[in-house]
Design a protein around this motif. Sequence first.
Motif, PDB file in Angstrom:
ATOM      1  N   ALA A  84       0.811  -1.217   0.000  1.00 44.21           N
ATOM      2  CA  ALA A  84       0.000   0.000   0.000  1.00 44.21           C
ATOM      3  C   ALA A  84       0.845   1.268   0.000  1.00 44.21           C
ATOM      4  CB  ALA A  84      -0.937   0.006   1.200  1.00 44.21           C
ATOM      5  N   TYR A  85       1.971   1.232   0.688  1.00 43.11           N
ATOM      6  CA  TYR A  85       2.861   2.397   0.702  1.00 43.11           C
ATOM      7  C   TYR A  85       4.249   1.956   1.146  1.00 43.11           C
ATOM      8  CZ  TYR A  85       2.193   2.530   5.809  1.00 43.11           C
ATOM      9  OH  TYR A  85       2.149   2.199   7.141  1.00 43.11           O
ATOM     10  N   ILE A  86       5.231   2.807   0.872  1.00 46.62           N
ATOM     11  CA  ILE A  86       6.603   2.591   1.324  1.00 46.62           C
ATOM     12  C   ILE A  86       7.067   3.842   2.045  1.00 46.62           C
ATOM     13  CG2 ILE A  86       8.995   2.217   0.631  1.00 46.62           C
ATOM     14  CD1 ILE A  86       8.007   0.637  -1.743  1.00 46.62           C
ATOM     15  N   ARG A  87       7.642   3.649   3.220  1.00 45.72           N
ATOM     16  CA  ARG A  87       8.217   4.775   3.971  1.00 45.72           C
ATOM     17  C   ARG A  87       9.705   4.512   4.151  1.00 45.72           C
ATOM     18  NH1 ARG A  87       5.418   4.987   9.010  1.00 45.72           N
ATOM     19  NH2 ARG A  87       3.833   6.243   7.968  1.00 45.72           N
ATOM     20  N   GLY A  88      10.516   5.488   3.749  1.00 44.84           N
ATOM     21  CA  GLY A  88      11.951   5.328   3.886  1.00 44.84           C
ATOM     22  C   GLY A  88      12.677   6.548   3.358  1.00 44.84           C
ATOM     23  N   ASN A  89      13.991   6.430   3.192  1.00 44.57           N
ATOM     24  CA  ASN A  89      14.798   7.553   2.726  1.00 44.57           C
ATOM     25  C   ASN A  89      14.836   7.597   1.203  1.00 44.57           C
ATOM     26  OD1 ASN A  89      15.573   8.522   5.278  1.00 44.57           O
ATOM     27  ND2 ASN A  89      17.171   6.955   5.438  1.00 44.57           N
ATOM     28  N   LEU A  90      14.593   8.768   0.650  1.00 45.17           N
ATOM     29  CA  LEU A  90      14.663   8.961  -0.794  1.00 45.17           C
ATOM     30  C   LEU A  90      16.130   9.090  -1.188  1.00 45.17           C
ATOM     31  CD1 LEU A  90      13.157   9.534  -3.484  1.00 45.17           C
ATOM     32  CD2 LEU A  90      13.229  11.957  -2.881  1.00 45.17           C
ATOM     33  N   THR A  91      16.623   8.150  -1.971  1.00 44.14           N
ATOM     34  CA  THR A  91      18.045   8.135  -2.316  1.00 44.14           C
ATOM     35  C   THR A  91      18.334   8.456  -3.779  1.00 44.14           C
ATOM     36  OG1 THR A  91      17.991   5.734  -2.751  1.00 44.14           O
ATOM     37  CG2 THR A  91      18.548   6.446  -0.504  1.00 44.14           C
ATOM     38  N   VAL A  92      17.343   8.254  -4.673  1.00 41.83           N
ATOM     39  CA  VAL A  92      17.563   8.494  -6.106  1.00 41.83           C
ATOM     40  C   VAL A  92      16.299   9.090  -6.715  1.00 41.83           C
ATOM     41  CG1 VAL A  92      18.027   7.449  -8.350  1.00 41.83           C
ATOM     42  CG2 VAL A  92      19.200   6.575  -6.327  1.00 41.83           C
ATOM     43  N   VAL A  93      16.492  10.080  -7.582  1.00 41.10           N
ATOM     44  CA  VAL A  93      15.400  10.623  -8.396  1.00 41.10           C
ATOM     45  C   VAL A  93      15.905  10.694  -9.828  1.00 41.10           C
ATOM     46  CG1 VAL A  93      13.926  12.604  -8.878  1.00 41.10           C
ATOM     47  CG2 VAL A  93      14.445  12.012  -6.509  1.00 41.10           C
ATOM     48  N   ASP A  94      15.200  10.020 -10.762  1.00 41.25           N
ATOM     49  CA  ASP A  94      15.595  10.128 -12.163  1.00 41.25           C
ATOM     50  C   ASP A  94      14.374  10.404 -13.030  1.00 41.25           C
ATOM     51  OD1 ASP A  94      14.293   7.694 -12.642  1.00 41.25           O
ATOM     52  OD2 ASP A  94      16.135   6.525 -12.431  1.00 41.25           O
ATOM     53  N   ASP A  95      14.515  10.246 -14.333  1.00 40.32           N
ATOM     54  CA  ASP A  95      13.456  10.661 -15.259  1.00 40.32           C
ATOM     55  C   ASP A  95      12.152   9.889 -15.084  1.00 40.32           C
ATOM     56  OD1 ASP A  95      15.144  12.515 -16.295  1.00 40.32           O
ATOM     57  OD2 ASP A  95      15.618  11.395 -18.126  1.00 40.32           O
ATOM     58  N   GLU A  96      12.218   8.634 -14.672  1.00 47.78           N
ATOM     59  CA  GLU A  96      11.018   7.802 -14.620  1.00 47.78           C
ATOM     60  C   GLU A  96      10.679   7.285 -13.235  1.00 47.78           C
ATOM     61  OE1 GLU A  96      11.475   4.644 -17.397  1.00 47.78           O
ATOM     62  OE2 GLU A  96      11.229   5.935 -19.154  1.00 47.78           O
ATOM     63  N   SER A  97      11.618   7.321 -12.313  1.00 47.45           N
ATOM     64  CA  SER A  97      11.378   6.675 -11.025  1.00 47.45           C
ATOM     65  C   SER A  97      12.146   7.326  -9.881  1.00 47.45           C
ATOM     66  CB  SER A  97      11.780   5.192 -11.115  1.00 47.45           C
ATOM     67  OG  SER A  97      13.184   5.080 -11.342  1.00 47.45           O
ATOM     68  N   GLU A 123      14.909   3.820   0.118  1.00 45.71           N
ATOM     69  CA  GLU A 123      15.617   2.802   0.892  1.00 45.71           C
ATOM     70  C   GLU A 123      14.957   2.632   2.257  1.00 45.71           C
ATOM     71  OE1 GLU A 123      19.982   1.883   2.890  1.00 45.71           O
ATOM     72  OE2 GLU A 123      19.828   3.331   1.249  1.00 45.71           O
ATOM     73  N   THR A 124      14.611   1.401   2.568  1.00 49.43           N
ATOM     74  CA  THR A 124      14.046   1.100   3.876  1.00 49.43           C
ATOM     75  C   THR A 124      14.548  -0.260   4.332  1.00 49.43           C
ATOM     76  OG1 THR A 124      11.999   0.839   5.148  1.00 49.43           O
ATOM     77  CG2 THR A 124      11.928   0.158   2.849  1.00 49.43           C
ATOM     78  N   ASN A 125      15.065  -0.310   5.538  1.00 49.54           N
ATOM     79  CA  ASN A 125      15.627  -1.542   6.104  1.00 49.54           C
ATOM     80  C   ASN A 125      16.694  -2.159   5.206  1.00 49.54           C
ATOM     81  OD1 ASN A 125      13.896  -1.448   8.379  1.00 49.54           O
ATOM     82  ND2 ASN A 125      12.264  -2.437   7.210  1.00 49.54           N
ATOM     83  N   GLY A 126      17.492  -1.298   4.605  1.00 51.53           N
ATOM     84  CA  GLY A 126      18.607  -1.764   3.788  1.00 51.53           C
ATOM     85  C   GLY A 126      18.241  -2.209   2.388  1.00 51.53           C
ATOM     86  N   ASN A 174      17.249  12.514   0.174  1.00 50.37           N
ATOM     87  CA  ASN A 174      17.960  12.108   1.397  1.00 50.37           C
ATOM     88  C   ASN A 174      17.154  12.362   2.675  1.00 50.37           C
ATOM     89  OD1 ASN A 174      20.314  11.254  -0.052  1.00 50.37           O
ATOM     90  ND2 ASN A 174      20.914  13.414  -0.232  1.00 50.37           N
ATOM     91  N   LYS A 175      15.849  12.469   2.524  1.00 51.10           N
ATOM     92  CA  LYS A 175      14.968  12.614   3.680  1.00 51.10           C
ATOM     93  C   LYS A 175      13.979  11.458   3.712  1.00 51.10           C
ATOM     94  CE  LYS A 175      15.117  17.682   3.579  1.00 51.10           C
ATOM     95  NZ  LYS A 175      14.328  18.931   3.449  1.00 51.10           N
ATOM     96  N   GLU A 176      13.342  11.253   4.853  1.00 49.44           N
ATOM     97  CA  GLU A 176      12.348  10.190   4.954  1.00 49.44           C
ATOM     98  C   GLU A 176      11.030  10.665   4.362  1.00 49.44           C
ATOM     99  OE1 GLU A 176      11.581   7.104   8.328  1.00 49.44           O
ATOM    100  OE2 GLU A 176      10.206   8.769   8.707  1.00 49.44           O
ATOM    101  N   ILE A 177      10.471   9.846   3.480  1.00 49.41           N
ATOM    102  CA  ILE A 177       9.185  10.170   2.878  1.00 49.41           C
ATOM    103  C   ILE A 177       8.296   8.931   2.864  1.00 49.41           C
ATOM    104  CG2 ILE A 177      10.137  11.959   1.365  1.00 49.41           C
ATOM    105  CD1 ILE A 177       9.878   9.956  -0.957  1.00 49.41           C
ATOM    106  N   GLN A 178       7.020   9.156   2.629  1.00 48.16           N
ATOM    107  CA  GLN A 178       6.082   8.049   2.435  1.00 48.16           C
ATOM    108  C   GLN A 178       5.424   8.213   1.077  1.00 48.16           C
ATOM    109  OE1 GLN A 178       3.377   6.637   5.627  1.00 48.16           O
ATOM    110  NE2 GLN A 178       1.705   7.032   4.196  1.00 48.16           N
ATOM    111  N   VAL A 179       5.459   7.163   0.282  1.00 48.50           N
ATOM    112  CA  VAL A 179       4.880   7.182  -1.054  1.00 48.50           C
ATOM    113  C   VAL A 179       3.804   6.108  -1.139  1.00 48.50           C
ATOM    114  CG1 VAL A 179       5.326   6.902  -3.519  1.00 48.50           C
ATOM    115  CG2 VAL A 179       7.038   7.999  -2.075  1.00 48.50           C
TER     116      VAL A 179
END
Length: 205
Positions: A3-16, A20-23, A41-46
Amino acid sequence: MIAYIRGNLTVVDDESVVIETNGIGYEVICANPYAFQAYMNKEIQVHTYHYVREDTQTLYGFKKKEDKSLFAKLLNVSGIGPKGALAILASTSVTDFVTGIEQEDEKFLTKFPGVGKKTARQMILDLKGKLLVWLPDEENEQSIFYDDKTSSSAKRKSVDEALEAMKALGYSDRELTALRPKLNKENCENVDDYVRKGLQLMMKN
């Protein structure tokens, strides 16, 4: 279903984006990945839609639950796949899309990539009356009748013309696709004002 993922945003590119969560880094396909750039590099929920087929498993991500819900509804329309549904969400707001469906505005619907008249009619047939929950209460009560000066369709036309003007100034399709949802949130009086607002928003990026 994820339903959702909460973790650190590590990469942003053209399509995705990659969260990162729990390694573990989860690649999430998004309509406008750069809308998440400010959270690098911050925690977000998508909010995510887990798309499963025999030959693939893909996560699609959204900032809002209603975007995810509309994505799921679009996948049930014959002729609309994940790429087509994302293209629609990248180009308009949920409210404007629902208004287009309720008004049977084929001209608006066929502006989306890969949507011809046949697919537009199929969307109207499958979705009309089923998405009203996402319209503001006042619009529901008025059964989608608007004054020409303040109508959602008039606003869409102004935004379209403003983006065309900015394209002529040299902005890329990708930049303008990312800009459209921001302009849809503005309430400008005319096309020139939308162009000025668009230029201001571009300068902030």
